[in-house]
Write a protein that holds these residues in place. Structure first.
Motif, PDB file in Angstrom:
ATOM      1  N   PHE A  34       0.825  -1.224  -0.012  1.00  0.00           N
ATOM      2  CA  PHE A  34       0.089   0.147  -0.074  1.00  0.00           C
ATOM      3  C   PHE A  34       0.730   1.276  -0.074  1.00  0.00           C
ATOM      4  CE2 PHE A  34      -1.785   3.430   2.627  1.00  0.00           C
ATOM      5  CZ  PHE A  34      -3.014   3.661   1.912  1.00  0.00           C
ATOM      6  N   SER A  35       1.817   1.281   0.923  1.00  0.00           N
ATOM      7  CA  SER A  35       2.368   2.537   1.138  1.00  0.00           C
ATOM      8  C   SER A  35       3.432   3.090  -0.293  1.00  0.00           C
ATOM      9  CB  SER A  35       3.523   2.561   2.288  1.00  0.00           C
ATOM     10  OG  SER A  35       2.977   2.182   3.194  1.00  0.00           O
ATOM     11  N   MET A  36       4.109   1.998  -0.808  1.00  0.00           N
ATOM     12  CA  MET A  36       4.872   2.069  -1.887  1.00  0.00           C
ATOM     13  C   MET A  36       3.909   2.612  -3.241  1.00  0.00           C
ATOM     14  SD  MET A  36       8.219   2.323  -1.622  1.00  0.00           S
ATOM     15  CE  MET A  36       9.525   1.586  -0.593  1.00  0.00           C
ATOM     16  N   ALA A  37       2.780   2.004  -3.318  1.00  0.00           N
ATOM     17  CA  ALA A  37       2.042   2.156  -4.436  1.00  0.00           C
ATOM     18  C   ALA A  37       1.506   3.570  -4.163  1.00  0.00           C
ATOM     19  CB  ALA A  37       0.732   1.017  -4.238  1.00  0.00           C
ATOM     20  N   ARG A  38       0.988   4.017  -2.927  1.00  0.00           N
ATOM     21  CA  ARG A  38       0.365   5.190  -2.796  1.00  0.00           C
ATOM     22  C   ARG A  38       1.493   6.432  -3.220  1.00  0.00           C
ATOM     23  NH1 ARG A  38      -0.435   7.838   2.419  1.00  0.00           N
ATOM     24  NH2 ARG A  38      -1.830   9.546   1.870  1.00  0.00           N
ATOM     25  N   ILE A  39       2.805   5.914  -2.901  1.00  0.00           N
ATOM     26  CA  ILE A  39       3.901   6.985  -3.355  1.00  0.00           C
ATOM     27  C   ILE A  39       3.814   7.192  -4.767  1.00  0.00           C
ATOM     28  CG2 ILE A  39       6.249   7.760  -3.307  1.00  0.00           C
ATOM     29  CD1 ILE A  39       6.289   6.465  -0.173  1.00  0.00           C
ATOM     30  N   ILE A  40       4.036   6.069  -5.458  1.00  0.00           N
ATOM     31  CA  ILE A  40       4.364   6.145  -6.867  1.00  0.00           C
ATOM     32  C   ILE A  40       3.109   6.454  -7.660  1.00  0.00           C
ATOM     33  CG2 ILE A  40       6.407   4.668  -6.793  1.00  0.00           C
ATOM     34  CD1 ILE A  40       4.940   2.297  -8.109  1.00  0.00           C
ATOM     35  N   ASP A  41       2.042   6.266  -7.229  1.00  0.00           N
ATOM     36  CA  ASP A  41       0.841   6.539  -7.939  1.00  0.00           C
ATOM     37  C   ASP A  41       0.595   8.126  -7.864  1.00  0.00           C
ATOM     38  OD1 ASP A  41      -1.858   5.964  -9.195  1.00  0.00           O
ATOM     39  OD2 ASP A  41      -2.488   6.917  -7.382  1.00  0.00           O
ATOM     40  N   ASP A  42       0.887   8.710  -6.734  1.00  0.00           N
ATOM     41  CA  ASP A  42       0.995  10.138  -6.232  1.00  0.00           C
ATOM     42  C   ASP A  42       2.070  10.627  -7.249  1.00  0.00           C
ATOM     43  OD1 ASP A  42      -0.620  12.068  -4.713  1.00  0.00           O
ATOM     44  OD2 ASP A  42       1.382  12.586  -3.725  1.00  0.00           O
ATOM     45  N   ALA A  43       3.179  10.146  -7.539  1.00  0.00           N
ATOM     46  CA  ALA A  43       4.206  10.943  -8.287  1.00  0.00           C
ATOM     47  C   ALA A  43       3.838  10.819  -9.871  1.00  0.00           C
ATOM     48  CB  ALA A  43       5.405   9.892  -8.314  1.00  0.00           C
ATOM     49  N   GLY A  44       2.634   9.947 -10.108  1.00  0.00           N
ATOM     50  CA  GLY A  44       2.015  10.187 -11.572  1.00  0.00           C
ATOM     51  C   GLY A  44       2.429   9.059 -12.384  1.00  0.00           C
ATOM     52  N   ILE A  45       2.965   7.665 -11.931  1.00  0.00           N
ATOM     53  CA  ILE A  45       3.312   6.329 -12.594  1.00  0.00           C
ATOM     54  C   ILE A  45       2.299   5.999 -13.301  1.00  0.00           C
ATOM     55  CG2 ILE A  45       2.667   4.791 -10.943  1.00  0.00           C
ATOM     56  CD1 ILE A  45       6.005   4.995 -12.822  1.00  0.00           C
ATOM     57  N   ASP A  46       2.414   5.633 -14.514  1.00  0.00           N
ATOM     58  CA  ASP A  46       0.879   5.225 -15.520  1.00  0.00           C
ATOM     59  C   ASP A  46       0.473   3.798 -15.112  1.00  0.00           C
ATOM     60  OD1 ASP A  46       0.980   7.563 -17.045  1.00  0.00           O
ATOM     61  OD2 ASP A  46       2.870   6.936 -18.086  1.00  0.00           O
ATOM     62  N   VAL A  47       1.527   2.775 -14.900  1.00  0.00           N
ATOM     63  CA  VAL A  47       1.240   1.668 -14.724  1.00  0.00           C
ATOM     64  C   VAL A  47       1.740   1.036 -13.664  1.00  0.00           C
ATOM     65  CG1 VAL A  47       1.163  -0.754 -15.789  1.00  0.00           C
ATOM     66  CG2 VAL A  47       0.870   1.245 -17.325  1.00  0.00           C
ATOM     67  N   ILE A  48       1.250   0.365 -12.610  1.00  0.00           N
ATOM     68  CA  ILE A  48       1.792  -0.337 -11.526  1.00  0.00           C
ATOM     69  C   ILE A  48       1.570  -1.762 -11.480  1.00  0.00           C
ATOM     70  CG2 ILE A  48       1.639  -0.817  -9.141  1.00  0.00           C
ATOM     71  CD1 ILE A  48       0.727   2.081  -8.693  1.00  0.00           C
ATOM     72  N   LEU A  49       2.739  -2.340 -11.887  1.00  0.00           N
ATOM     73  CA  LEU A  49       2.963  -3.966 -11.973  1.00  0.00           C
ATOM     74  C   LEU A  49       3.005  -4.463 -10.445  1.00  0.00           C
ATOM     75  CD1 LEU A  49       3.066  -6.592 -13.401  1.00  0.00           C
ATOM     76  CD2 LEU A  49       5.627  -6.155 -13.609  1.00  0.00           C
ATOM     77  N   GLN A  77      -4.062  -6.622  -3.424  1.00  0.00           N
ATOM     78  CA  GLN A  77      -4.983  -5.860  -2.728  1.00  0.00           C
ATOM     79  C   GLN A  77      -4.315  -4.631  -2.176  1.00  0.00           C
ATOM     80  OE1 GLN A  77      -5.806  -9.283  -0.220  1.00  0.00           O
ATOM     81  NE2 GLN A  77      -7.785  -9.738  -1.099  1.00  0.00           N
ATOM     82  N   SER A  78      -3.306  -4.948  -1.293  1.00  0.00           N
ATOM     83  CA  SER A  78      -2.527  -3.891  -0.689  1.00  0.00           C
ATOM     84  C   SER A  78      -2.304  -2.726  -1.795  1.00  0.00           C
ATOM     85  CB  SER A  78      -1.393  -4.233   0.037  1.00  0.00           C
ATOM     86  OG  SER A  78      -1.506  -5.429   0.705  1.00  0.00           O
ATOM     87  N   VAL A  79      -1.687  -3.014  -2.901  1.00  0.00           N
ATOM     88  CA  VAL A  79      -1.425  -1.844  -4.046  1.00  0.00           C
ATOM     89  C   VAL A  79      -2.767  -1.198  -4.352  1.00  0.00           C
ATOM     90  CG1 VAL A  79      -0.617  -1.809  -6.341  1.00  0.00           C
ATOM     91  CG2 VAL A  79       0.668  -3.098  -4.727  1.00  0.00           C
ATOM     92  N   VAL A  80      -3.616  -1.909  -4.525  1.00  0.00           N
ATOM     93  CA  VAL A  80      -5.187  -1.290  -5.162  1.00  0.00           C
ATOM     94  C   VAL A  80      -5.551  -0.410  -4.099  1.00  0.00           C
ATOM     95  CG1 VAL A  80      -7.394  -1.825  -5.672  1.00  0.00           C
ATOM     96  CG2 VAL A  80      -5.617  -3.223  -6.839  1.00  0.00           C
ATOM     97  N   ARG A  81      -5.378  -0.494  -2.880  1.00  0.00           N
ATOM     98  CA  ARG A  81      -5.800   0.275  -1.931  1.00  0.00           C
ATOM     99  C   ARG A  81      -5.207   1.792  -1.957  1.00  0.00           C
ATOM    100  NH1 ARG A  81      -7.096  -4.526   1.393  1.00  0.00           N
ATOM    101  NH2 ARG A  81      -4.909  -4.602   2.161  1.00  0.00           N
ATOM    102  N   GLY A  82      -3.830   1.553  -2.416  1.00  0.00           N
ATOM    103  CA  GLY A  82      -3.029   2.858  -2.490  1.00  0.00           C
ATOM    104  C   GLY A  82      -3.070   3.659  -3.840  1.00  0.00           C
ATOM    105  N   VAL A  83      -3.929   3.218  -4.616  1.00  0.00           N
ATOM    106  CA  VAL A  83      -3.818   3.835  -5.955  1.00  0.00           C
ATOM    107  C   VAL A  83      -4.859   4.377  -6.335  1.00  0.00           C
ATOM    108  CG1 VAL A  83      -3.767   3.181  -8.605  1.00  0.00           C
ATOM    109  CG2 VAL A  83      -2.147   2.100  -6.744  1.00  0.00           C
ATOM    110  N   ASN A  84      -4.953   5.677  -6.908  1.00  0.00           N
ATOM    111  CA  ASN A  84      -6.209   6.545  -7.573  1.00  0.00           C
ATOM    112  C   ASN A  84      -6.167   6.630  -8.986  1.00  0.00           C
ATOM    113  OD1 ASN A  84      -7.184   7.269  -5.069  1.00  0.00           O
ATOM    114  ND2 ASN A  84      -5.816   8.604  -4.838  1.00  0.00           N
ATOM    115  N   ARG A  85      -4.923   6.479  -9.624  1.00  0.00           N
ATOM    116  CA  ARG A  85      -4.964   6.796 -11.023  1.00  0.00           C
ATOM    117  C   ARG A  85      -4.345   5.701 -11.881  1.00  0.00           C
ATOM    118  NH1 ARG A  85      -0.494   8.354 -14.152  1.00  0.00           N
ATOM    119  NH2 ARG A  85      -1.136   9.391 -16.049  1.00  0.00           N
ATOM    120  N   ALA A  86      -3.177   5.029 -11.486  1.00  0.00           N
ATOM    121  CA  ALA A  86      -2.288   4.174 -12.285  1.00  0.00           C
ATOM    122  C   ALA A  86      -3.099   2.964 -12.665  1.00  0.00           C
ATOM    123  CB  ALA A  86      -1.203   3.687 -11.562  1.00  0.00           C
TER     124      ALA A  86
END
Ligand code: KIV
Length: 272
Positions: A34-49, A77-86
């Motif tokens: 969750f924590s890393m996903a939130r940071i990289i999504d906030d930074a504007g990453i397009d795709v999270i694998l 599940q943890s990643v998805v909870r941290g993502v708004n855009r990617a």
């Protein structure tokens, strides 16, 4: 519900194709929590694998083979909870899709239902064609992965550059065309010569995302922990490190230990 959150334009497979068509490079990184996903999504990453490299990076295994479907779902599940855009893609782990298209479909559906991710990735070309077709028939977006496919490491015997020889390069070219023709929305190309990536890009129109595959790909992917310098020993030529977090985190922890031992922490303003 916050309107700011609702107004974010989410990345879709359609948008990724648009980016490729417009010549905008696609940025992709792994995340497993969750924590890393939130940071990289906030930074504007397009795709999270949510990569099965979690097996190495998070669990400390030597290969990607041991990680299970349920473990991948927990990470997703943890990643998805941290993502708004990617756009979030999840690797189907070893043994959950090869040689059995029904099993592949069930594995993909379980990931989509239980994690809320947006698509799946799996390794291989013609060998996994039936599995890919069956997953796609359920409306699940599939990303292919050719070149160095780490789930086959015991077949390759080494992590060196793939498809340098004509026979392997020509199979990769026809596999890429096959993946596009059956409906994959994109293809990861791992550790192949840059000129072969260019040759693939001349034949295939879906986005090509490279890792150690050179400048001709439509986007790049790296393992987040490599880029951040958390995995210290891994130093392939294709890796650009942006931070040295292993050393920075270690230094912070050493200071904390010193402060606890000396009684400096907590001080008066750090207590009630
Ligand atoms: O699992 C992973 O991290 C991957 C990338 C190396 C593309 O598949």
């Amino acid at each position: 519900m916050s309107t700011a959150k609702n107004s974010i334009k989410k990345v879709t497979t359609h948008r990724l194709q648009e980016m490729k068509d417009e010549g905008e490079k696609i940025s992709m990184l792994t995340a497993y929590d969750f924590s890393m996903a939130r940071i990289i999504d906030d930074a504007g990453i397009d795709v999270i694998l949510v990569g099965d490299s979690a097996s190495n990076v998070m669990a400390g295994h030597e290969t990607t083979l041991p990680i299970t479907l349920d473990q991948m779902i927990y990470h997703a599940q943890s990643v998805v909870r941290g993502v708004n855009r990617a756009f979030v893609v999840v690797d189907l782990p070893f043994g959950t899709y090869q040689g059995n298209s029904k099993k592949a479909l069930n594995s993909a559906i379980k990931i989509m239902k239980e994690s809320g991710a947006h698509g799946v990735k799996l390794e291989g070309g013609s060998e996994v064609k039936d599995s890919i077709k069956r997953i796609l028939s359920a409306g699940v977006p599939v990303m292919g992965h050719l070149g160095l496919t780490p789930q086959s490491i015991y077949k390759f015997g080494t992590y060196t550059v793939r498809a340098k020889e004509e026979a392997e390069a020509s199979k990769l070219l026809s596999d890429a065309q096959l993946l596009e023709s059956i409906g994959c929305f994109g293809i990861v190309l791992e550790k192949i010569p840059a000129r072969l990536t260019r040759a693939v890009s001349e034949l295939v129109n879906v986005p090509l995302i490279g890792i150690g595959a050179g400048e001709h790909a439509d986007g790049q992917v790296l393992v987040l922990h490599d880029l951040l310098g958390i995995t210290k020993e891994f130093n392939p030529r294709f890796l650009r490190r942006y931070l040295n977090l292993f050393d920075d985190i270690k230094m912070g922890v050493e200071k904390y230990i010193k402060d606890v031992k000396s009684g400096d922490f907590p001080n008066e303003s750090e207590q009630y």
